[in-house]
Design an enzyme around this catalytic site. Structure first.
Site, PDB file in Angstrom:
ATOM      1  N   LYS A  10       0.667  -1.257   0.026  1.00 37.30           N
ATOM      2  CA  LYS A  10      -0.122  -0.103   0.141  1.00 37.30           C
ATOM      3  C   LYS A  10       0.758   1.181   0.065  1.00 37.30           C
ATOM      4  CE  LYS A  10       0.694   1.235   4.341  1.00 37.30           C
ATOM      5  NZ  LYS A  10       1.602   2.399   4.916  1.00 37.30           N
ATOM      6  N   ASP A 137      -2.690  -1.726  10.111  1.00 38.49           N
ATOM      7  CA  ASP A 137      -2.792  -1.863   8.696  1.00 38.49           C
ATOM      8  C   ASP A 137      -2.941  -3.221   8.259  1.00 38.49           C
ATOM      9  OD1 ASP A 137      -1.991   0.762   8.511  1.00 38.49           O
ATOM     10  OD2 ASP A 137       0.024   0.420   7.994  1.00 38.49           O
TER      11      ASP A 137
HETATM   12  O1  C5P Z   1      -0.715  -1.404  14.588  1.00 39.10           O
HETATM   13  P1  C5P Z   1       0.735  -1.650  14.387  1.00 39.10           P
HETATM   14  O2  C5P Z   1       1.299  -2.680  15.385  1.00 39.10           O
HETATM   15  O3  C5P Z   1       1.241  -1.831  13.027  1.00 39.10           O
HETATM   16  O4  C5P Z   1       1.397  -0.309  14.905  1.00 39.10           O
HETATM   17  C1  C5P Z   1       2.790  -0.293  15.272  1.00 39.10           C
HETATM   18  C2  C5P Z   1       3.216   0.868  16.112  1.00 39.10           C
HETATM   19  O5  C5P Z   1       2.827   2.042  15.333  1.00 39.10           O
HETATM   20  C3  C5P Z   1       2.363   1.005  17.351  1.00 39.10           C
HETATM   21  O6  C5P Z   1       2.822   0.407  18.496  1.00 39.10           O
HETATM   22  C4  C5P Z   1       2.525   2.524  17.498  1.00 39.10           C
HETATM   23  O7  C5P Z   1       3.744   2.928  18.115  1.00 39.10           O
HETATM   24  C5  C5P Z   1       2.343   3.263  16.204  1.00 39.10           C
HETATM   25  N1  C5P Z   1       1.006   3.455  15.895  1.00 39.10           N
HETATM   26  C6  C5P Z   1       0.347   4.697  16.296  1.00 39.10           C
HETATM   27  N2  C5P Z   1      -0.709   5.013  15.987  1.00 39.10           N
HETATM   28  C7  C5P Z   1      -1.442   4.096  14.940  1.00 39.10           C
HETATM   29  C8  C5P Z   1      -0.701   3.196  14.320  1.00 39.10           C
HETATM   30  C9  C5P Z   1       0.427   2.620  14.771  1.00 39.10           C
HETATM   31  O8  C5P Z   1       1.046   5.273  17.161  1.00 39.10           O
HETATM   32  N3  C5P Z   1      -2.733   4.359  14.714  1.00 39.10           N
END
Ligand code: C5P
Length: 297
Positions: A10, A137
């Site tokens: 993406k 994501d």
């Molecule tokens: O959801 P995911 O595990 O992919 O997110 C990885 C990191 O990215 C989270 O631990 C956080 O630090 C950051 N993040 C965030 N806000 C979001 C998505 C991700 O702060 N909406």
């Protein structure tokens, strides 16, 4: 017997980031576009859970149970009361730690592959719920096309797109950690009021019309200053794409992959050539979007 699922990368054409929430995540208005760079995940019955990976970035991919593909298999197996005894092979073409949802693609792909292999027949809603547990994501990697993600980015609304957009992607010499980029966003935002993230009307209209010039005028990425702060060399890559005539140049998601919008396939090839000659990046690829999400092949 084995099942193979193909999952696209993406690019975020809008990434509006709100203030940090009490849970550490950030509310987003995240407009995703799936583009034609793919990982393929093949699942085969095995004696125990095992992950292998092949591709240019394979050495950087963890093969233990922290891999999102392994976590997806474990999550579905636990819900369905089956043993997660599978070999998950990832044929990786999406850059690792690149801001193109490569890890998320592997999670969504493994989930769909295991569901198909085991005949668990999970509903779309259940698969999306597991995806949201795996990462912000991951639901988008399952659905593909174009979508607006709110909340952490996991609450999706599909978007109409009126045509194909032509992109060039420049992969960087090293990766960037998404949490580190969000932390840098917080640091840069200190002492400033952060507005609520909202999707841009102009951007959604540009997507609906398939209008590349209007899309180029509307793309934004609130994580770009943070990514550039951690990886200043990216500004040279962005400049090289701009100089080569890209309609828009931006960091993809949390980076460090940079994305360049071109008017048509020919213009994309020209931008790609100039970026390769610029010596400001590791590899360069072209891809169109939108494309469908995770698909059994
Ligand atoms: O959801 P995911 O595990 O992919 O997110 C990885 C990191 O990215 C989270 O631990 C956080 O630090 C950051 N993040 C965030 N806000 C979001 C998505 C991700 O702060 N909406």
């Amino acid at each position: 017997m084995s099942v193979t699922v193909r999952v696209p990368a993406k690019v975020n054409v809008q990434l509006a980031v709100g203030a940090a929430r009490p849970d550490g995540f950030h509310d987003l208005a995240n407009v995703f576009l799936a583009v034609g760079l793919y990982d393929e995940i093949t699942v085969t019955p095995a004696d125990e859970l095992r992950v292998t990976c092949a591709g240019p970035d394979a050495a950087q991919v963890p093969l233990d149970r922290t891999n999102l593909a392994a976590r997806a298999a474990l999550a579905l197996a636990a819900r369905r009361g089956v043993e997660p005894n599978v070999h998950l092979h990832i044929a990786k073409d999406i850059p690792v730690a690149g801001g193109m949802a490569g890890g998320s693609a592997d999670g969504a792909g493994a989930l769909l592959a295991c569901d198909t292999l085991w005949g668990t027949g999970a509903s779309r809603a259940e698969l999306l719920a597991i995806c949201a547990e795996l990462g912000s994501d991951v639901p988008f990697s399952l659905v593909g096309g174009a979508a607006l993600g709110v909340g952490r980015g996991e609450q999706l609304t599909g978007l109409d797109v009126g045509g194909a957009f032509h992109w060039v992607f420049a992969m960087a010499e090293r990766g960037l950690s998404t949490p580190a980029v969000f932390r840098e966003f917080d640091r840069l935002a200190e002492g400033r009021a952060i507005p609520e993230p909202v999707a841009s009307r102009d951007l959604l209209d540009a997507l609906a019309k398939g209008d590349a010039d209007a899309l180029a005028a509307a793309v934004t990425n609130d994580l770009q200053p943070a990514a550039l702060s951690l990886f200043p060399e990216l500004s040279a890559t962005l400049a090289a794409g701009r100089d080569a005539g890209a309609l828009a140049s931006l960091v993809s998601g949390s980076g460090p992959t940079t994305a360049f919008l071109a008017r048509d396939a020919g213009a994309a090839e020209e931008v790609a050539r100039a970026l390769r000659d610029s010596g400001t990046c590791r590899t360069v690829r072209t891809a169109q979007g939108p494309v469908p999400g995770a698909t059994v092949v």
